[in-house]
Scaffold this motif. Structure first.
Motif, PDB file in Angstrom:
ATOM      1  N   LYS A 154      42.706 -38.321   5.545  1.00 57.00           N
ATOM      2  CA  LYS A 154      43.046 -37.361   4.490  1.00 57.00           C
ATOM      3  C   LYS A 154      41.954 -37.270   3.449  1.00 57.00           C
ATOM      4  CE  LYS A 154      47.899 -38.383   5.159  1.00 57.00           C
ATOM      5  NZ  LYS A 154      47.611 -39.494   6.112  1.00 57.00           N
ATOM      6  N   ASN A 155      41.736 -36.040   2.968  1.00 57.64           N
ATOM      7  CA  ASN A 155      40.851 -35.869   1.813  1.00 57.64           C
ATOM      8  C   ASN A 155      41.307 -34.632   1.039  1.00 57.64           C
ATOM      9  OD1 ASN A 155      39.884 -33.608   3.147  1.00 57.64           O
ATOM     10  ND2 ASN A 155      37.805 -34.378   3.394  1.00 57.64           N
ATOM     11  N   GLU A 156      40.424 -34.093   0.199  1.00 56.26           N
ATOM     12  CA  GLU A 156      40.878 -33.004  -0.679  1.00 56.26           C
ATOM     13  C   GLU A 156      41.203 -31.713   0.083  1.00 56.26           C
ATOM     14  OE1 GLU A 156      37.806 -34.033  -0.355  1.00 56.26           O
ATOM     15  OE2 GLU A 156      36.332 -32.441  -0.707  1.00 56.26           O
ATOM     16  N   HIS A 157      40.807 -31.610   1.340  1.00 54.89           N
ATOM     17  CA  HIS A 157      41.117 -30.408   2.116  1.00 54.89           C
ATOM     18  C   HIS A 157      42.353 -30.569   2.996  1.00 54.89           C
ATOM     19  CE1 HIS A 157      36.688 -29.488   1.402  1.00 54.89           C
ATOM     20  NE2 HIS A 157      37.352 -28.511   0.821  1.00 54.89           N
ATOM     21  N   THR A 158      43.051 -31.680   2.847  1.00 55.77           N
ATOM     22  CA  THR A 158      44.227 -31.942   3.683  1.00 55.77           C
ATOM     23  C   THR A 158      45.465 -31.292   3.082  1.00 55.77           C
ATOM     24  OG1 THR A 158      43.261 -34.081   4.233  1.00 55.77           O
ATOM     25  CG2 THR A 158      45.605 -33.756   4.759  1.00 55.77           C
ATOM     26  N   THR A 159      46.149 -30.490   3.867  1.00 55.32           N
ATOM     27  CA  THR A 159      47.436 -29.938   3.414  1.00 55.32           C
ATOM     28  C   THR A 159      48.552 -30.235   4.408  1.00 55.32           C
ATOM     29  OG1 THR A 159      46.854 -27.791   4.384  1.00 55.32           O
ATOM     30  CG2 THR A 159      46.449 -28.053   2.042  1.00 55.32           C
ATOM     31  N   LEU A 160      48.211 -30.742   5.579  1.00 56.61           N
ATOM     32  CA  LEU A 160      49.218 -31.013   6.607  1.00 56.61           C
ATOM     33  C   LEU A 160      50.089 -32.201   6.214  1.00 56.61           C
ATOM     34  CD1 LEU A 160      49.890 -30.087   9.617  1.00 56.61           C
ATOM     35  CD2 LEU A 160      48.687 -32.161  10.307  1.00 56.61           C
ATOM     36  N   PRO A 161      51.409 -32.049   6.236  1.00 57.78           N
ATOM     37  CA  PRO A 161      52.262 -33.211   5.979  1.00 57.78           C
ATOM     38  C   PRO A 161      52.344 -34.106   7.213  1.00 57.78           C
ATOM     39  CG  PRO A 161      53.607 -31.282   6.422  1.00 57.78           C
ATOM     40  CD  PRO A 161      52.176 -30.819   6.459  1.00 57.78           C
ATOM     41  N   GLU A 162      52.683 -35.360   6.998  1.00 58.95           N
ATOM     42  CA  GLU A 162      52.924 -36.257   8.137  1.00 58.95           C
ATOM     43  C   GLU A 162      54.266 -35.901   8.762  1.00 58.95           C
ATOM     44  OE1 GLU A 162      52.010 -40.353   7.449  1.00 58.95           O
ATOM     45  OE2 GLU A 162      49.946 -39.630   7.269  1.00 58.95           O
ATOM     46  N   ARG A 163      54.337 -36.015  10.066  1.00 56.52           N
ATOM     47  CA  ARG A 163      55.599 -35.693  10.739  1.00 56.52           C
ATOM     48  C   ARG A 163      55.887 -36.726  11.821  1.00 56.52           C
ATOM     49  NH1 ARG A 163      54.564 -29.516  12.148  1.00 56.52           N
ATOM     50  NH2 ARG A 163      52.474 -30.420  12.283  1.00 56.52           N
ATOM     51  N   HIS A 164      57.141 -37.163  11.893  1.00 57.02           N
ATOM     52  CA  HIS A 164      57.512 -38.138  12.920  1.00 57.02           C
ATOM     53  C   HIS A 164      58.524 -37.551  13.904  1.00 57.02           C
ATOM     54  CE1 HIS A 164      60.562 -38.540   9.793  1.00 57.02           C
ATOM     55  NE2 HIS A 164      61.367 -38.859  10.762  1.00 57.02           N
ATOM     56  N   ASP A 165      58.878 -36.285  13.745  1.00 55.56           N
ATOM     57  CA  ASP A 165      59.783 -35.676  14.734  1.00 55.56           C
ATOM     58  C   ASP A 165      59.429 -34.207  14.912  1.00 55.56           C
ATOM     59  OD1 ASP A 165      61.720 -35.139  16.559  1.00 55.56           O
ATOM     60  OD2 ASP A 165      63.390 -35.166  15.152  1.00 55.56           O
ATOM     61  N   ARG A 166      58.314 -33.965  15.566  1.00 57.90           N
ATOM     62  CA  ARG A 166      57.888 -32.581  15.773  1.00 57.90           C
ATOM     63  C   ARG A 166      58.085 -32.194  17.243  1.00 57.90           C
ATOM     64  NH1 ARG A 166      51.202 -32.655  15.989  1.00 57.90           N
ATOM     65  NH2 ARG A 166      51.063 -34.243  17.615  1.00 57.90           N
ATOM     66  N   ILE A 167      57.798 -30.939  17.528  1.00 60.90           N
ATOM     67  CA  ILE A 167      57.792 -30.440  18.906  1.00 60.90           C
ATOM     68  C   ILE A 167      56.422 -30.743  19.519  1.00 60.90           C
ATOM     69  CG2 ILE A 167      57.901 -28.334  20.310  1.00 60.90           C
ATOM     70  CD1 ILE A 167      60.495 -28.746  18.927  1.00 60.90           C
ATOM     71  N   LEU A 168      56.405 -31.208  20.748  1.00 58.68           N
ATOM     72  CA  LEU A 168      55.130 -31.334  21.465  1.00 58.68           C
ATOM     73  C   LEU A 168      55.153 -30.311  22.591  1.00 58.68           C
ATOM     74  CD1 LEU A 168      53.437 -34.699  22.411  1.00 58.68           C
ATOM     75  CD2 LEU A 168      53.136 -32.637  23.744  1.00 58.68           C
ATOM     76  N   CYS A 169      54.258 -29.354  22.507  1.00 55.54           N
ATOM     77  CA  CYS A 169      54.297 -28.248  23.458  1.00 55.54           C
ATOM     78  C   CYS A 169      52.878 -27.787  23.736  1.00 55.54           C
ATOM     79  CB  CYS A 169      55.105 -27.088  22.855  1.00 55.54           C
ATOM     80  SG  CYS A 169      55.224 -25.647  23.926  1.00 55.54           S
ATOM     81  N   LEU A 200      37.960 -21.980   5.808  1.00 52.31           N
ATOM     82  CA  LEU A 200      38.330 -20.929   4.849  1.00 52.31           C
ATOM     83  C   LEU A 200      37.667 -21.165   3.498  1.00 52.31           C
ATOM     84  CD1 LEU A 200      42.110 -20.520   5.751  1.00 52.31           C
ATOM     85  CD2 LEU A 200      40.222 -19.004   6.378  1.00 52.31           C
ATOM     86  N   VAL A 201      37.596 -22.414   3.077  1.00 51.70           N
ATOM     87  CA  VAL A 201      36.955 -22.739   1.788  1.00 51.70           C
ATOM     88  C   VAL A 201      35.465 -22.405   1.842  1.00 51.70           C
ATOM     89  CG1 VAL A 201      36.231 -24.697   0.354  1.00 51.70           C
ATOM     90  CG2 VAL A 201      38.639 -24.431   1.006  1.00 51.70           C
ATOM     91  N   LEU A 202      34.826 -22.736   2.964  1.00 53.56           N
ATOM     92  CA  LEU A 202      33.388 -22.409   3.088  1.00 53.56           C
ATOM     93  C   LEU A 202      33.187 -20.892   3.063  1.00 53.56           C
ATOM     94  CD1 LEU A 202      32.246 -24.994   5.783  1.00 53.56           C
ATOM     95  CD2 LEU A 202      31.683 -25.008   3.336  1.00 53.56           C
ATOM     96  N   ALA A 203      34.079 -20.152   3.710  1.00 53.58           N
ATOM     97  CA  ALA A 203      33.961 -18.688   3.704  1.00 53.58           C
ATOM     98  C   ALA A 203      34.120 -18.149   2.287  1.00 53.58           C
ATOM     99  CB  ALA A 203      35.008 -18.062   4.633  1.00 53.58           C
ATOM    100  N   LYS A 204      35.072 -18.718   1.562  1.00 52.42           N
ATOM    101  CA  LYS A 204      35.302 -18.290   0.179  1.00 52.42           C
ATOM    102  C   LYS A 204      34.072 -18.601  -0.693  1.00 52.42           C
ATOM    103  CE  LYS A 204      36.769 -18.277  -4.108  1.00 52.42           C
ATOM    104  NZ  LYS A 204      36.847 -17.116  -4.946  1.00 52.42           N
ATOM    105  N   ASN A 243      46.192 -25.043  -3.795  1.00 52.99           N
ATOM    106  CA  ASN A 243      46.210 -26.452  -3.384  1.00 52.99           C
ATOM    107  C   ASN A 243      44.820 -26.988  -3.113  1.00 52.99           C
ATOM    108  OD1 ASN A 243      48.949 -26.576  -3.482  1.00 52.99           O
ATOM    109  ND2 ASN A 243      49.253 -26.257  -1.277  1.00 52.99           N
ATOM    110  N   LEU A 244      43.908 -26.074  -2.828  1.00 51.88           N
ATOM    111  CA  LEU A 244      42.529 -26.484  -2.531  1.00 51.88           C
ATOM    112  C   LEU A 244      41.642 -26.321  -3.756  1.00 51.88           C
ATOM    113  CD1 LEU A 244      42.470 -24.731   0.944  1.00 51.88           C
ATOM    114  CD2 LEU A 244      42.565 -27.197   0.563  1.00 51.88           C
ATOM    115  N   GLY A 245      42.274 -26.026  -4.902  1.00 52.77           N
ATOM    116  CA  GLY A 245      41.536 -26.004  -6.158  1.00 52.77           C
ATOM    117  C   GLY A 245      40.676 -24.762  -6.366  1.00 52.77           C
ATOM    118  N   LEU A 246      41.051 -23.661  -5.690  1.00 55.56           N
ATOM    119  CA  LEU A 246      40.215 -22.464  -5.776  1.00 55.56           C
ATOM    120  C   LEU A 246      41.072 -21.241  -6.069  1.00 55.56           C
ATOM    121  CD1 LEU A 246      38.062 -23.093  -2.599  1.00 55.56           C
ATOM    122  CD2 LEU A 246      37.167 -23.027  -4.922  1.00 55.56           C
ATOM    123  N   THR A 247      40.472 -20.251  -6.691  1.00 52.42           N
ATOM    124  CA  THR A 247      41.122 -18.953  -6.781  1.00 52.42           C
ATOM    125  C   THR A 247      40.616 -18.107  -5.607  1.00 52.42           C
ATOM    126  OG1 THR A 247      39.308 -18.111  -8.127  1.00 52.42           O
ATOM    127  CG2 THR A 247      41.224 -19.002  -9.300  1.00 52.42           C
TER     128      THR A 247
END
Lengths: 284, 284, 284, 284
Positions: free
Chosen positions: A155-170, B56-60, D252-256
């Motif tokens: 994870k870093n400042e570009h991470t927006t994905l939440p952790e998930r322990h019960d997702r679909i695998l497809c 997307l951030v790099l494009a912006k 969320n990524l700190g940008l407009t």
């Protein structure tokens, strides 16, 4: 150098019972000299039309006992007939016709197309080199509705994905493996066994399944199971193009959604690929 | 290891005039450790979702001055930000929007999609290795209705193709070239120049054309012209998937057909590919 | 007027056993006034986004006991909620996920995609009119390797087709039927029964088949069998896009070919369609 | 009843200059008797193979001065030659080959495929009825990056779409119109004029554009302009399959993100269709 795609039916009968194979064949040649490109000298060129004729003649004479044997026949023919061929590759893919059954009784001459994973193979040979045979399955779509998660990732400042322990695998699987020295293998039987391994490793035990911590680990489980159960396989590559599904947020609509309604996330889809062999070999 | 496909629009304005780029980006990563596959340990994995955010951030932030520069930006970002990345490849492809014109006047904010050859590029880098940039054009369909033949090819008992000295040459081109050390190239300008070379070498002089003795020779002519005219190109690969057309035999219908009505031969189509570089390098 | 396509998963559990439906839904509305088109007045327009929300909410609340019931639910919702809707049509199509089996044991939560004929349905209603329900199967590919011919057709100076009494019958079927007054039909059960009728009428008895004198007659046999076996069906339309196969002439190659090797004739393919109802109604 | 698809090239020369049309033709017949379906009696059936021969012969004899004239020729041939034909429809579509230009000079025999809107037409006739001609353009993709909104629509508890007054308008157009009594129309010239009307009505004046309050209104503007400028058109149908683009939320990524980066919303896409004629006729 040449390449072609040819699609045809090969029929045969045993008594009144009819059998059918419909295949697509691509043959790919490289010649010992590039004079056709550099000088426009065509004297060594084997036209696509001739390649097509040869493939049809081999199908007529030899039949198609297995895709792999037919690919081997094609390689052997080009290597022994044309001294200007430096390299030959034959790719053979099957249209998945299955015999129709009526109330469990097999029909004598009727078939239905059931594309739940397409069988293919490839044989290739360089002059003075060994004949190498690959086989595989593609367009195989599988889904697990639970027992899959994705947690603990970087994870870093570009991470927006939440952790998930019960997702679909497809996803859609592409699996391709190579055989070692091809003696008298029963290619049809081995292929079916490998297909069963793939399904079993994907799904886990029928009564409870098995937790998958990532697409990558599932890919590895498939490879490990095939290598442990099928000694004829030397190396196996698996590519998984997965589809992500999001649980629809229905709060704005005044409803809870306990993983009952999900929509596919079309862009970006993910993909992971891995090739695993028997000894120290590893490439990701 | 990860891969993704993301499609987006990048808009910008200069005064009231609007500009648009729509691109599809695939980023492909290989990590220094396979622990995600072998152990289900996700701690180094960069999720597809994060990769999407970064693109997307790099494009912006940077805009898309050229596809190539954008691909370079992506490679640089991943290499400098994530020490667990061993290899990165960024593929960028453009949706061919062109500004609309009304009676020759360019429209301030309206566009039409004109897919007469799709521009793409690729940048790749291994840790501690050089950044390599490729560019190309694909899905470019060209036809010559005369000045093309195929004669003097190899013949044996499987040959049924007649010799022809006035056939249709028609096919879909895929061309991909690599740049050497990328200094301050004007990638947009070079790309246009190469596209013109391809068309010119395919067609020959506008008043008379130039005879093509084979698809292979035409492929070679394209490569030779690009290498001679564009010094920034180091190696160029050309793949031609050709469509064959047969003159319809109308004798049974009581008519002569002097190459007026032709039907495409869909199976097998042919394909030829060649990669040509600057010095002694040759691969067919 | 509006139309949309939305794809989603609907999951439910019975104990630990998981069930999945993946469907694609198109809802199509016509409004009582064209003011949106003529005046740019949007006050009656139901946005695509709202339609999507409604479909997902209905799936969450009602589940998908059958495609047909879900399509009926959608129609009812729009007719009763929006007085500006003059006409509504809901099309629902299923992604053919089937439960995985390992050695005959059904898996608790794993599925494989088996596209051997896609199930779909349609419900439509005009304000103050009856609700009409259609169901169908599409992309169903079937082949008979014998017991099919085409003889005695109309001939003139443009005829070049020979008569044949032992050809391949192969094609892709689209079948769509309407139900009469929909009481408490078991749509799932009826659909399976109709699918079996189609296969049986196409193939004939498993031990010997039944001779087909033309594609058209086979289409008619399918319709007659469905109408005779399934009283709930009022009208049935069948479209057959057939693929022709030619026996390869190998005389030039020094071989006989006793209907062993055949190639598909890609252009032109044929197509025949017929709609058959219960009484005096007939349209070809 | 029969249907077929046939693709072919029609070449002709004027001096040394070569001209090419590549077209796809579907001919669709309905016979006066359904005996082929009901009785398996083929005596009136015109085989697909014969239909193909006729289309090729007509192309050879008449050339293809315009798609519309060729479709008319086909209808006339079937109606006058076969008394068992009750109805005939001919659909003709063009592969968009354009003459290559080098530095503005047109090439004598080389062409490039430029699919920026596909031209097609349809002619149909019932026995004893008038010959009706339609023409159209499909797969035409257009985009406006500003001057488009969607506000004031109907809202209820399922509404989540925000109002927007500066969105992207982007979509694929299908336009089809009918001609009245076809006298000596210059079909090629009219088609070009209508295409220009479509582009102009979509985009508005080149220096400022014109605000679109909805997809529906834009569809109507196109229809109104065509009907006002082209007197030969009686009725025009326009279908717009639009692509929605969302401005990416980068908070969320700190940008407009001031409408600089947008992603397409793939599911659901919207679609709107309208048919507009000259007098009191209106259907949405």
């Amino acid at each position: 150098y040449g390449k072609n795609t040819i699609k045809f039916l090969r029929l045969h009968k045993e008594g009144k019972k009819q059998f059918v194979k419909e295949v697509e064949v691509c043959a790919h040649l490289r010649l010992t000299s590039p004079q056709e490109y550099l000088e426009g000298n065509n004297s060594l060129v084997i036209p696509t039309d001739t390649i097509k004729n040869i493939v049809l003649v081999l199908a007529k004479k030899n039949g198609i006992s297995s895709l792999e044997q037919f690919a081997i026949d094609i390689c052997n023919h080009f290597m022994t007939t044309f001294c200007q061929v430096a390299y030959v590759k034959a790719y053979v893919q099957e249209v998945p016709w299955q015999r129709l059954h009526e109330d469990g009784v097999p029909h004598i001459h009727s078939f239905i197309c059931v594309p739940d994973g397409i069988r293919f193979c490839e044989a290739e040979q360089c002059r003075n080199g060994p004949l190498i045979v690959f086989a595989g399955i593609k367009d195989l779509k599988l889904m697990k509705t639970t027992q899959s998660g994705f947690e603990g990732f970087y994870k870093n400042e570009h991470t927006t994905l939440p952790e998930r322990h019960d997702r679909i695998l497809c996803g859609e699987f592409f699996c391709k493996w190579s055989y070692g020295e091809c003696k008298d293998f029963d290619f049809n039987c081995i292929w079916k066994k490998i297909r069963e391994c793939i399904l079993e490793a994907f799904a886990g035990p029928p009564d409870c399944g098995e937790y998958s911590p990532s697409y990558q680990k599932t890919v590895n489980c498939i490879q490990m199971l095939v290598l442990s159960r099928v000694p004829q396989v030397q190396v196996i590559e698996v590519v998984l193009n997965n589809t992500f599904y999001n649980v629809v947020d229905m709060k704005n609509l005044g409803l809870t959604n306990d993983k009952e309604v999900l929509v596919p996330v079309e862009t970006p889809y993910g993909s992971c690929a891995c090739t695993l062999g028997r000894k120290t070999f590893f490439e990701a």
